[in-house]
Write a protein that holds these residues in place. Structure first.
Motif, PDB file in Angstrom:
ATOM      1  N   PHE A  49      -6.554   0.823 -15.680  1.00 54.45           N
ATOM      2  CA  PHE A  49      -5.409   0.321 -15.097  1.00 54.45           C
ATOM      3  C   PHE A  49      -5.291  -0.455 -14.018  1.00 54.45           C
ATOM      4  O   PHE A  49      -4.391  -1.168 -13.741  1.00 54.45           O
ATOM      5  N   ARG A  50      -6.402  -0.261 -13.068  1.00 56.63           N
ATOM      6  CA  ARG A  50      -6.455  -0.879 -11.964  1.00 56.63           C
ATOM      7  C   ARG A  50      -6.091  -2.437 -11.819  1.00 56.63           C
ATOM      8  O   ARG A  50      -5.348  -3.100 -10.853  1.00 56.63           O
ATOM      9  N   PRO A  51      -6.774  -3.053 -12.710  1.00 62.57           N
ATOM     10  CA  PRO A  51      -6.657  -4.797 -12.666  1.00 62.57           C
ATOM     11  C   PRO A  51      -5.371  -5.017 -13.083  1.00 62.57           C
ATOM     12  O   PRO A  51      -4.605  -5.920 -12.542  1.00 62.57           O
ATOM     13  N   TRP A  52      -4.581  -4.100 -13.724  1.00 60.64           N
ATOM     14  CA  TRP A  52      -3.043  -4.375 -14.131  1.00 60.64           C
ATOM     15  C   TRP A  52      -2.311  -4.345 -12.659  1.00 60.64           C
ATOM     16  O   TRP A  52      -1.497  -5.143 -12.570  1.00 60.64           O
ATOM     17  N   LEU A  53      -2.540  -3.257 -12.044  1.00 59.16           N
ATOM     18  CA  LEU A  53      -1.994  -3.172 -10.749  1.00 59.16           C
ATOM     19  C   LEU A  53      -2.275  -4.308  -9.768  1.00 59.16           C
ATOM     20  O   LEU A  53      -1.488  -4.782  -9.092  1.00 59.16           O
ATOM     21  N   GLY A  82      -5.517 -11.243  -0.842  1.00 58.63           N
ATOM     22  CA  GLY A  82      -6.662 -10.304  -1.077  1.00 58.63           C
ATOM     23  C   GLY A  82      -6.587  -9.058  -0.864  1.00 58.63           C
ATOM     24  O   GLY A  82      -6.585  -7.712  -1.450  1.00 58.63           O
ATOM     25  N   LEU A  83      -5.447  -8.740   0.578  1.00 59.09           N
ATOM     26  CA  LEU A  83      -5.190  -7.198   0.424  1.00 59.09           C
ATOM     27  C   LEU A  83      -4.113  -6.755  -0.243  1.00 59.09           C
ATOM     28  O   LEU A  83      -4.381  -5.393  -0.464  1.00 59.09           O
ATOM     29  N   ALA A  84      -3.302  -7.542  -0.708  1.00 58.71           N
ATOM     30  CA  ALA A  84      -2.505  -7.204  -1.732  1.00 58.71           C
ATOM     31  C   ALA A  84      -2.911  -6.661  -3.065  1.00 58.71           C
ATOM     32  O   ALA A  84      -2.781  -5.499  -3.331  1.00 58.71           O
ATOM     33  N   VAL A  85      -4.100  -7.346  -3.232  1.00 57.37           N
ATOM     34  CA  VAL A  85      -4.738  -7.276  -4.381  1.00 57.37           C
ATOM     35  C   VAL A  85      -5.649  -5.592  -4.469  1.00 57.37           C
ATOM     36  O   VAL A  85      -5.783  -4.981  -5.500  1.00 57.37           O
ATOM     37  N   ALA A  86      -6.297  -5.722  -3.313  1.00 58.80           N
ATOM     38  CA  ALA A  86      -7.258  -4.384  -2.870  1.00 58.80           C
ATOM     39  C   ALA A  86      -6.340  -3.251  -3.020  1.00 58.80           C
ATOM     40  O   ALA A  86      -6.930  -2.262  -3.318  1.00 58.80           O
ATOM     41  N   ALA A  87      -5.061  -3.170  -2.572  1.00 54.91           N
ATOM     42  CA  ALA A  87      -4.112  -2.025  -2.672  1.00 54.91           C
ATOM     43  C   ALA A  87      -4.069  -1.464  -4.094  1.00 54.91           C
ATOM     44  O   ALA A  87      -3.813  -0.091  -4.021  1.00 54.91           O
ATOM     45  N   ALA A  88      -4.267  -1.979  -5.251  1.00 61.39           N
ATOM     46  CA  ALA A  88      -4.377  -1.367  -6.431  1.00 61.39           C
ATOM     47  C   ALA A  88      -5.481  -0.373  -6.542  1.00 61.39           C
ATOM     48  O   ALA A  88      -5.361   0.669  -7.377  1.00 61.39           O
ATOM     49  N   TRP A  89      -6.459  -0.342  -5.636  1.00 61.98           N
ATOM     50  CA  TRP A  89      -7.536   0.780  -5.654  1.00 61.98           C
ATOM     51  C   TRP A  89      -7.430   1.689  -4.512  1.00 61.98           C
ATOM     52  O   TRP A  89      -8.076   2.742  -4.525  1.00 61.98           O
ATOM     53  N   LEU A  90      -6.259   1.846  -3.843  1.00 60.62           N
ATOM     54  CA  LEU A  90      -6.182   2.995  -3.091  1.00 60.62           C
ATOM     55  C   LEU A  90      -5.708   4.137  -3.806  1.00 60.62           C
ATOM     56  O   LEU A  90      -4.951   4.266  -4.801  1.00 60.62           O
ATOM     57  N   PRO A  91      -5.935   5.382  -3.316  1.00 58.45           N
ATOM     58  CA  PRO A  91      -5.579   6.629  -3.977  1.00 58.45           C
ATOM     59  C   PRO A  91      -4.096   6.945  -3.812  1.00 58.45           C
ATOM     60  O   PRO A  91      -3.717   6.520  -2.809  1.00 58.45           O
ATOM     61  N   ALA A  92      -3.825   7.819  -4.515  1.00 59.28           N
ATOM     62  CA  ALA A  92      -2.349   8.159  -4.721  1.00 59.28           C
ATOM     63  C   ALA A  92      -2.321   9.354  -3.408  1.00 59.28           C
ATOM     64  O   ALA A  92      -3.027   9.927  -3.159  1.00 59.28           O
ATOM     65  N   ALA A  93      -1.003   9.245  -2.609  1.00 57.77           N
ATOM     66  CA  ALA A  93      -0.746  10.178  -1.788  1.00 57.77           C
ATOM     67  C   ALA A  93      -0.561  11.661  -2.247  1.00 57.77           C
ATOM     68  O   ALA A  93      -0.212  11.661  -3.319  1.00 57.77           O
ATOM     69  N   GLY A 129       0.926  -1.227   0.022  1.00 61.38           N
ATOM     70  CA  GLY A 129      -0.152   0.012  -0.145  1.00 61.38           C
ATOM     71  C   GLY A 129       0.947   1.164  -0.072  1.00 61.38           C
ATOM     72  O   GLY A 129       0.524   2.144  -0.714  1.00 61.38           O
ATOM     73  N   SER A 130       1.905   1.246   0.756  1.00 61.28           N
ATOM     74  CA  SER A 130       3.071   2.323   0.829  1.00 61.28           C
ATOM     75  C   SER A 130       3.557   2.618  -0.375  1.00 61.28           C
ATOM     76  O   SER A 130       3.682   3.726  -0.955  1.00 61.28           O
ATOM     77  N   GLN A 131       3.918   1.570  -1.111  1.00 57.98           N
ATOM     78  CA  GLN A 131       4.484   1.753  -2.347  1.00 57.98           C
ATOM     79  C   GLN A 131       3.578   2.136  -3.223  1.00 57.98           C
ATOM     80  O   GLN A 131       3.925   2.946  -4.341  1.00 57.98           O
ATOM     81  N   HIS A 132       2.508   1.692  -3.469  1.00 60.17           N
ATOM     82  CA  HIS A 132       1.421   2.320  -4.752  1.00 60.17           C
ATOM     83  C   HIS A 132       1.252   3.604  -4.346  1.00 60.17           C
ATOM     84  O   HIS A 132       1.021   4.356  -5.217  1.00 60.17           O
ATOM     85  N   ARG A 133       0.849   4.139  -3.012  1.00 60.64           N
ATOM     86  CA  ARG A 133       0.633   5.317  -2.757  1.00 60.64           C
ATOM     87  C   ARG A 133       1.582   6.212  -3.434  1.00 60.64           C
ATOM     88  O   ARG A 133       1.318   7.512  -3.490  1.00 60.64           O
ATOM     89  N   ARG A 134       2.609   5.953  -3.401  1.00 59.20           N
ATOM     90  CA  ARG A 134       4.047   6.869  -3.793  1.00 59.20           C
ATOM     91  C   ARG A 134       4.528   6.513  -5.151  1.00 59.20           C
ATOM     92  O   ARG A 134       5.324   7.236  -5.651  1.00 59.20           O
ATOM     93  N   ARG A 135       3.699   5.942  -5.880  1.00 59.10           N
ATOM     94  CA  ARG A 135       3.995   5.513  -7.239  1.00 59.10           C
ATOM     95  C   ARG A 135       3.994   7.017  -8.150  1.00 59.10           C
ATOM     96  O   ARG A 135       3.049   7.602  -8.028  1.00 59.10           O
ATOM     97  N   LEU A 136       5.196   7.193  -8.784  1.00 55.90           N
ATOM     98  CA  LEU A 136       5.114   8.375  -9.706  1.00 55.90           C
ATOM     99  C   LEU A 136       4.237   8.142 -10.941  1.00 55.90           C
ATOM    100  O   LEU A 136       4.081   9.158 -11.659  1.00 55.90           O
TER     101      LEU A 136
END
Length: 313
Positions: free
Chosen positions: A80-84, A113-124, A61-68
């Motif tokens: 693109f969310r299913p790709w992530l 399940g939690l790892a997959v759900a992280a793809a729908w978290l908003p960006a920081a 989740g922290s890596q996803h929210r900080r993606r550039l």
């Protein structure tokens, strides 16, 4: 999706190539060993197994929210969310497989399940400057000003201090509290700052590095002093407290150097810092001082060389 995953794999290969084979050979095994050992210890435990899904979810989740590249993906491929989700699911497979190997089916499914759900978290999003509170940390220590707020250090530090005071008769308790606090401080240096903030380093990289390391060690000593005092007054004595502080200062120094050794690549910086922190597994072993010295010399040389590329004399 196939093209996206292949692109991510190629990017990962290029980053590993930039890291260098000898650094991978030196630090890579310790990073893998530390992660594998943590999973093997937690997986068979009735309560510890639930820490694995939590740790994986927090990391991804922290890596996803900080993606550039989230903004770029939103513009070029709105769906693109299913790709992530597939990518993050692949990342979590080793942890889920370890849990399955110990018969923890529910925890394994929760991890995936939690790892997959992280793809729908908003960006920081950067905090509005009008809402920022005053900080006891100098604004020059930009990593700590933002990092300590993100990690809620104002809450964690007194809690850790209270826990260390409660179990001060046992030297392991304040020592563990100090190690956790060191990890929180190290986490503040995981995201490289924008290149515009490196202007002071463009003429004197060595002076810049000394200043960054000096500020980090200053705040470490100031905040770790109560923990070290409890250790010194307990069974560990002054010698034990001094050795732990020296170990913490060495690791934090290398974490700061790693921040600039692979600037501005966030992934390489965090991988290197993770490998450095994994050296804790070898503390007390005969090979530990030699590895620490080699890693320190390599990071010092690499960080100065990297910053020299930005010089504009």
């Amino acid at each position: 999706m196939k093209g996206y995953l292949w692109l991510r794999l190629r990017i990962g290969g290029r980053l590993l190539a930039e890291l260098g084979w000898w650094r991978l050979a030196l630090l890579g095994p310790f990073l893998l060993l530390s992660v594998a050992r943590a999973f093997v210890v937690l997986a068979p435990h009735a309560a510890g197994q639930w820490l694995v899904p939590l740790a994986v979810a927090l990391f991804i989740g922290s890596q996803h929210r900080r993606r550039l590249d989230l903004g770029f993906l939103q513009l070029t491929a709105p769906r693109f969310r299913p790709w992530l989700a597939v990518e993050y699911g692949l990342w979590s497979l080793p942890a889920a497989a370890t849990l399955l190997a110990f018969g923890q089916l529910t925890a394994a499914l929760l991890t995936l399940g939690l790892a997959v759900a992280a793809a729908w978290l908003p960006a920081a999003r950067p905090q509005d400057s009008k809402k920022r509170r005053r900080s006891l940390v100098r604004s020059e220590a930009l990593e700590l000003v933002s990092g300590l707020r993100q990690t809620a250090a104002a809450v964690w530090w007194p809690l850790l201090l209270a826990g260390a005071a409660w179990g001060r008769q046992y030297p392991e308790v304040p020592a563990l509290a100090l190690v956790v606090w060191l990890l929180l401080l190290a986490g503040c240096y995981g995201t490289p700052e924008p290149w515009t903030l490196l202007l002071p380093a463009l003429r004197q990289p060595g002076a810049w590095l000394r200043r960054r390391v000096g500020l980090a060690l200053l705040y470490l000593l100031l905040t770790a002093a109560p923990f070290a005092g409890m250790l010194a007054l307990g069974p560990a004595g002054v010698g034990g407290a001094g050795l732990l502080l020296l170990w913490g200062a060495a690791l934090l120094t290398m974490v700061v150097l790693a921040r600039y050794a692979f600037y501005p690549d966030t992934l390489l910086v965090r991988l290197t810092q993770g490998a450095i922190l994994s050296l804790v597994l070898l503390a007390g072993q005969p090979v530990f001082p030699a590895l620490l010295l080699v890693a320190f010399a390599g990071l010092l040389w690499k960080s100065r060389q990297r910053l020299s590329n930005f010089r504009q004399d």
